[in-house]
Design a protein around this motif. Structure first.
Motif, mmCIF file in Angstrom:
data_model
loop_
_atom_site.group_PDB
_atom_site.id
_atom_site.type_symbol
_atom_site.label_atom_id
_atom_site.label_comp_id
_atom_site.label_asym_id
_atom_site.label_seq_id
_atom_site.Cartn_x
_atom_site.Cartn_y
_atom_site.Cartn_z
ATOM 1 N N THR A 162 -1.408 -0.779 0.223
ATOM 2 C CA THR A 162 0.119 -0.900 -0.068
ATOM 3 C C THR A 162 0.583 -1.753 0.789
ATOM 4 N N ASP A 163 -0.230 -2.638 1.815
ATOM 5 C CA ASP A 163 0.347 -3.539 2.866
ATOM 6 C C ASP A 163 0.830 -4.675 2.120
ATOM 7 N N ASN A 164 1.812 -5.425 2.542
ATOM 8 C CA ASN A 164 2.399 -6.506 1.887
ATOM 9 C C ASN A 164 1.529 -7.664 2.143
ATOM 10 N N ASP A 165 0.727 -7.892 3.278
ATOM 11 C CA ASP A 165 -0.124 -8.994 3.524
ATOM 12 C C ASP A 165 -1.559 -8.723 3.561
ATOM 13 N N SER A 166 -1.977 -7.594 3.040
ATOM 14 C CA SER A 166 -3.525 -7.510 3.013
ATOM 15 C C SER A 166 -3.735 -6.534 1.916
ATOM 16 N N ALA A 167 -5.176 -6.587 1.125
ATOM 17 C CA ALA A 167 -5.490 -5.314 0.554
ATOM 18 C C ALA A 167 -6.723 -4.728 0.936
ATOM 19 N N ASN A 168 -6.795 -4.978 2.288
ATOM 20 C CA ASN A 168 -8.077 -4.284 3.007
ATOM 21 C C ASN A 168 -7.884 -2.911 3.283
ATOM 22 N N GLN A 169 -8.945 -2.352 2.954
ATOM 23 C CA GLN A 169 -9.355 -1.008 3.453
ATOM 24 C C GLN A 169 -10.531 -0.559 4.440
ATOM 25 N N SER A 170 -10.622 0.158 5.545
ATOM 26 C CA SER A 170 -11.516 0.211 6.569
ATOM 27 C C SER A 170 -12.474 1.292 5.705
ATOM 28 N N PHE A 171 -13.939 1.033 5.954
ATOM 29 C CA PHE A 171 -14.958 2.011 5.535
ATOM 30 C C PHE A 171 -15.103 2.978 6.739
ATOM 31 N N GLY A 172 -15.404 4.141 6.512
ATOM 32 C CA GLY A 172 -15.421 5.165 7.568
ATOM 33 C C GLY A 172 -14.378 5.997 7.832
ATOM 34 N N ASN A 173 -13.921 6.381 6.583
ATOM 35 C CA ASN A 173 -12.866 7.532 6.368
ATOM 36 C C ASN A 173 -13.406 8.995 5.823
ATOM 37 N N GLY A 174 -14.633 9.130 6.425
ATOM 38 C CA GLY A 174 -15.100 10.440 5.856
ATOM 39 C C GLY A 174 -15.424 10.397 4.199
ATOM 40 N N PHE A 175 -15.824 8.952 3.898
ATOM 41 C CA PHE A 175 -15.897 8.765 2.554
ATOM 42 C C PHE A 175 -14.908 8.769 1.547
ATOM 43 N N GLY A 176 -13.704 8.826 2.224
ATOM 44 C CA GLY A 176 -12.265 8.837 1.294
ATOM 45 C C GLY A 176 -12.064 7.617 0.372
ATOM 46 N N LYS A 177 -11.496 7.930 -0.664
ATOM 47 C CA LYS A 177 -11.181 6.966 -1.514
ATOM 48 C C LYS A 177 -9.949 6.194 -1.059
ATOM 49 N N SER A 178 -9.919 5.057 -1.584
ATOM 50 C CA SER A 178 -8.335 4.510 -1.424
ATOM 51 C C SER A 178 -7.855 4.262 -2.812
ATOM 52 N N SER A 179 -6.258 4.069 -2.570
ATOM 53 C CA SER A 179 -5.699 4.151 -3.663
ATOM 54 C C SER A 179 -5.632 2.737 -4.487
ATOM 55 N N ILE A 180 -4.944 2.439 -5.570
ATOM 56 C CA ILE A 180 -4.915 1.225 -6.357
ATOM 57 C C ILE A 180 -3.360 1.094 -6.538
ATOM 58 N N ASN A 181 -3.033 -0.227 -6.061
ATOM 59 C CA ASN A 181 -1.465 -0.508 -6.285
ATOM 60 C C ASN A 181 -1.092 -1.885 -6.814
ATOM 61 N N VAL A 182 0.126 -1.880 -7.030
ATOM 62 C CA VAL A 182 0.420 -2.983 -7.708
ATOM 63 C C VAL A 182 0.770 -4.297 -6.671
ATOM 64 N N GLY A 183 -0.025 -5.107 -6.914
ATOM 65 C CA GLY A 183 0.122 -6.440 -6.106
ATOM 66 C C GLY A 183 0.595 -7.508 -6.942
ATOM 67 N N LEU A 184 0.894 -7.467 -8.004
ATOM 68 C CA LEU A 184 1.521 -8.432 -8.795
ATOM 69 C C LEU A 184 2.214 -8.033 -10.001
ATOM 70 N N ILE A 185 3.614 -8.398 -10.489
ATOM 71 C CA ILE A 185 3.863 -7.968 -11.689
ATOM 72 C C ILE A 185 5.169 -9.057 -12.029
ATOM 73 N N TYR A 186 4.743 -9.906 -12.791
ATOM 74 C CA TYR A 186 5.828 -10.937 -13.264
ATOM 75 C C TYR A 186 5.731 -11.392 -14.508
#
Lengths: 443, 271
Positions: A129-153
Motif C-alpha cells: 500500500t506504500d506510495n513509493d514501494s511495492a516491497n514486502q518483507s519475508f519472515g512474517n510467520g509465512f503470512g500473506k501480503s495483500s494486492i493493491n491498486v498501483g495504477l488506474i488511468y
C-alpha cells in the motif's frame, strides 16, 4: 492443381500459426490476395480462412475474448526478490543506531489497453500500500501480503501532439528520484503537449494537477485557519525540450515548477518511510531543472544526468513546517541537487549497466514524502552517493546491486532545547547506508 | 415398470413415424438473408420436396452462428464471417463451423431522395457513421444535422459495416439502431437528413436513393468484380458438412434454380 495449392496454403497457414498465433490475420491477408488473383475460389478461400481461424481458436490467444473496441492489449508484470542491508547512525552517542538485514519481495502485474478512437487505459496491481514501494518483507510467520491498486488511468489523445491522462498514473513529469521516487504513481490529471519542431528539436509543455491529500470538506469548515484540514494539491508545470545533435548524441532539459497547496492540517501519510509520515504539505514552491546528455562511450550507451531543486519557500518550510525557529537559514536548506553518470543498458541478455550519482538535499528543499525513500532512508539534510550495477542474465532475468551511503549535509540542526537533527524529516539520523541485492524477472 | 417401458416404446414409434413423414429444417440467423431470400428458397424447396417444413428465424447473424454452436438450428444464416471467439466457442462445444458462400451482397448507403448529395468518399462515410461529422454541410450537403440509422448489434451487417467502412471504429453515440434492413430504408425515406445502410436487396425503398461511394454504386457487376468497396459474401453455416435435408437445401441454394432466386431477390449470385 488448385486442390494441391489449397492444401499448401493451408499448410503454410498452419505453420505460421504454429510459430505465432498473432499471424493468423497475416494468413488471412494471404488468402485474400490469392482469391483476388483468382488462384483460389471465394469458397476455397473461406474454407481455408475457417480452418485457420479454428486453429487459432485452439491457441491461448484465440481463447481470449477481447472486446472489439480494444485494438491492443498488453499484459505485463515483474517479480523481484531482494536481500537488503539497512544501517543508520543516529545522533546522541548512538542512541538511534540501527542495522538490519532482511529479505523482501515485490510483485506487480498490469495491463494496458489501447482502444479505438484514440483512447488508452491501464491498471497495475502491486504487493504494497506504500506510495513509493511495492516491497514486502519475508519472515512474517509465512503470512500473506495483500494486492493493491498501483495504477488506474484513462488516457485520450485527441491529436498526435496532445495526451490527456486522468486517474492514478505513471509520473508524466521528466524528473529524477531527487524530487520524485520512481515508484510513486501520482493521482489526478495531466496534460502533455509535445511538438517536433524539426528532425532534431522537440519541445513540450507538461501540466499536472495531483490530488495529494483528500480531507473531508466539512472538516475544513471548523477549527482555526491553521488547523483546518484542507485538501492538498500539487500543481506542476514543465517545459521539456530535447535536441538531437547526431544519431547517438542528444540532450534533454526540462525546467519546471511545482507548488503544493494545503496547510498544517494537511498532513501526508505515505506509509513509507514511516519516519516521515506526518510532514505537512506546506511551504513547497519548488523550481526544478532536471536534464541529461546521452552519448556513446566505448560503444556503450552513456548518460550524464543531473537535477536541481530550489524551494522558494525553503526558509519558511524550515522555520514553520519543521519548527526550527532559531536555525540560521541559508541557501543550502532550500536547495537539492544531484549529478550522475550511467554507462550501459539493461534491456537484453548480456546487457550490463553501471551508474553512480552524488546528491545533497537541504532540509527545506523537497518533500520527503516524494523524494527517493532509499537515499538517506528517506530523510532530508543528507548528502551522499548512490552506486548501482546490473546485468541481464536473459532477456527477462536481471541481477542488480545498489548501494547508498549518506551523511549529514548540515550538522546539528535544532531549535533551542531540541535534540539535534531530531525534527520530522530528520528523525535523529546522522548517517545511513543501504545495500540492495536484487533478482528481477519480467513477464 | 412395465408401464414405463410401454410408454417409451410408444414414444419411440411416434417419433420414428413422424420423422419419416415430415422433415423439419430449422434455419436461424441473418435478417439480410432471412427476410426475403431464404423464405423464397424454402417455398421452392417445399414444392419439390413435399412434407418438408421450415422454421426460419431471422434475428441477426450472431443468433445464427450461436444456433449452430448450441445445436438449435440445422443451418445458420450469416452476412458476416464467424468471429474467432465464436469459432473458439464452437471448438469448445465440439462443433465445426463450416462456411458456405450462398450469395454476394453490396451494402448500399441510403439517403433521402430529397437529399441533394451526389456522392460520398469512403472517408466521409467513416466520418459520418463514427460521428466525426455531424452536419450535412461538412460533406457537401444542405446544412442540417445528420440522422444515422444502423442495424442492431446482433446483425452481421452491423459488424461488417464497421469493418468495411469504419476502420472498426465505434458507431456515433447518436446512431439509432433498428432491427432490419426494411426498417432502416423506411426511416431514411421519411427523414430528409437521414442516412443508413441496407443490403442490396433492400435498396429500392420508396423515398430513398443510393449514394455512390467513390463514384461506384452496388450492382451485380461491381459486387462480383469487387470494385464496390462495401461488397461482401453471405453465408450458410453448418456443423461440419451438412447432412440429410440440410445438405439438400444447401445444394438447392447453390443450384442454378436457387441462384436464379438469389438474383431475383436482389442479391448477387456466386457465379
Amino acid at each position: 492443381m488448385k486442390s494441391s495449392l489449397k492444401k499448401l496454403i493451408a499448410l503454410v497457414g498452419m505453420t505460421v500459426l504454429a510459430v505465432s498465433s498473432l499471424h493468423a490475420q497475416d494468413s488471412g491477408a494471404l488468402v485474400e490476395a490469392l482469391v483476388k488473383k483468382g488462384v483460389l475460389t471465394d469458397q476455397e478461400g473461406e474454407e481455408i480462412r475457417a480452418d485457420l481461424t479454428k486453429e487459432y481458436a485452439t491457441t491461448s490467444a484465440g481463447k481470449l475474448n477481447v472486446s472489439s473496441h480494444i485494438t491492443q492489449l498488453k499484459l505485463y508484470g515483474d517479480g523481484r526478490l531482494r536481500y537488503e542491508y539497512v544501517g543508520q547512525e543516529g545522533q546522541n552517542n548512538g542512541q538511534n543506531n540501527s542495522h538490519n538485514w532482511r529479505a523482501r519481495y515485490r510483485i506487480r502485474v498490469g495491463a494496458d489497453y489501447v482502444f479505438t478512437d484514440n483512447f488508452k487505459a491501464g491498471f497495475e496491481l502491486e504487493s504494497s500500500t506504500d506510495n513509493d514501494s511495492a516491497n514486502q518483507s519475508f519472515g512474517n510467520g509465512f503470512g500473506k501480503s495483500s494486492i493493491n491498486v498501483g495504477l488506474i488511468y484513462l488516457q485520450y489523445k485527441p491529436w498526435d501532439f496532445v495526451t490527456l491522462t486522468g486517474g492514478k498514473m505513471k509520473n508524466p513529469l521528466y524528473t529524477t528520484d531527487l524530487v520524485w521516487d520512481a515508484d510513486i504513481n501520482p493521482e489526478g490529471a495531466a496534460e502533455v503537449f509535445s511538438w517536433d519542431i524539426n528532425d532534431q528539436f522537440t519541445i513540450g509543455v507538461t501540466a499536472a494537477q495531483f490530488n495529494y491529500t483528500e480531507n473531508s470538506d466539512s472538516a475544513g469548515l471548523t477549527g482555526s485557519s491553521s488547523s483546518k484540514m484542507l485538501d492538498s494539491w500539487i500543481y506542476a508545470g514543465q517545459l521539456p525540450m530535447t535536441y538531437k545533435f547526431s544519431k547517438d548524441i542528444k540532450a534533454t532539459f526540462a525546467p519546471g515548477f511545482m507548488t503544493t497547496t494545503g496547510n498544517n492540517g494537511s498532513t501526508i501519510v505515505t506509509g513509507s518511510p514511516s519516519i516521515t509520515n506526518t510532514v505537512s504539505a506546506t511551504n513547497l514552491n519548488v523550481i526544478t531543472a532536471p536534464g541529461d546528455v546521452q552519448f556513446k562511450l566505448f560503444n556503450q550507451k552513456t548518460k550524464f544526468y543531473w537535477d536541481l531543486a530550489y524551494n522558494m519557500s525553503g526558509e519558511s518550510r524550515v522555520h514553520q513546517t519543521y519548527g526550527i525557529v532559531n536555525q540560521n537559514n541559508s541557501l543550502e536548506d532550500s536547495v537539492a541537487w544531484l549529478v550522475g553518470l550511467q554507462v550501459g543498458d539493461n534491456k537484453k541478455k548480456g546487457d550490463w549497466l553501471v551508474g553512480v550519482d552524488f546528491r545533497q538535499t537541504g532540509l527545506g528543499a523537497v518533500d520527503p514524502n516524494l523524494a527517493d525513500s532509499d537515499f538517506g532512508n528517506g530523510n532530508l539534510n543528507q548528502q551522499g552517493v548512490k552506486i548501482r550495477t546490473g546485468y541481464n542474465f536473459t532477456d527477462f532475468l536481471q541481477g542488480n546491486i545498489t548501494y547508498f551511503n549518506t551523511w549529514n549535509y548540515k550538522e546539528n540542526i535544532a531549535t533551542t532545547g531540541q535534540t539535534p537533527n531530531n525534527v520530522s524529516g530528520l528523525n535523529g539520523v546522522n548517517a545511513t547506508s543501504r545495500l540492495q541485492l536484487d533478482v528481477v524477472w519480467k513477464f | 415398470m412395465k408401464l414405463k417401458s410401454l410408454l417409451a416404446m410408444v414414444l419411440a414409434c411416434a417419433t420414428a413415424i413422424g420423422s419419416v413423414h415430415a422433415e423439419k429444417l430449422v434455419i436461424k440467423g441473418s435478417d439480410t438473408l432471412g427476410a426475403k431470400l431464404v423464405p423464397q428458397l424454402a417455398e421452392q424447396f417445399k414444392a419439390a420436396n413435399p412434407g418438408t417444413t421450415f422454421e426460419i428465424a431471422a434475428e441477426g447473424s450472431t443468433t445464427g452462428i450461436a444456433a449452430i454452436i448450441d445445436g438449435t438450428a440445422d443451418i445458420g444464416m450469416s452476412s458476416r464471417r464467424a468471429k474467432s471467439t465464436e469459432v473458439s466457442s464452437a471448438v469448445a462445444a465440439g462443433k465445426n463451423l463450416k462456411p458456405i458462400i450462398v450469395a454476394y451482397d453490396g451494402i448500399a448507403i441510403l439517403v433521402s431522395a430529397n437529399n441533394p448529395i451526389k456522392g460520398l468518399t469512403k472517408k466521409q462515410v467513416e466520418q459520418i457513421f463514427t460521428g466525426d461529422v455531424t452536419d450535412w454541410s461538412a460533406v457537401g450537403g444542405k446544412p442540417g444535422p445528420i440522422s444515422i440509422y444502423t442495424r442492431n448489434t446482433s446483425s452481421g451487417t452491423y459488424s461488417d459495416f464497421k469493418e468495411l467502412a469504419m476502420k472498426k471504429r465505434d458507431y456515433a453515440g447518436s446512431a439509432q439502431k433498428l432491427a432490419g434492413n426494411e426498417q432502416i430504408a423506411s426511416e431514411v425515406g421519411k427523414n430528409a437528413n437521414g442516412i443508413g445502410y441496407v443490403g442490396l436487396a433492400y435498396d429500392k425503398a420508396a423515398g430513398t436513393k443510393v449514394v455512390p461511394i467513390e463514384g461506384a454504386i452496388p450492382t451485380v457487376a461491381s459486387v462480383q468484380g469487387k470494385s464496390y468497396p462495401y461488397a461482401r459474401p453471405t453465408f450458410y453455416y453448418t456443423n461440419g458438412d451438412a447432412t440429410g435435408i440440410a445438405a439438400k437445401f444447401v445444394a438447392f441454394t447453390l443450384s442454378p434454380a436457387g441462384q436464379k432466386t438469389v438474383t431475383s431477390v436482389g442479391f448477387v449470385p456466386i457465379k
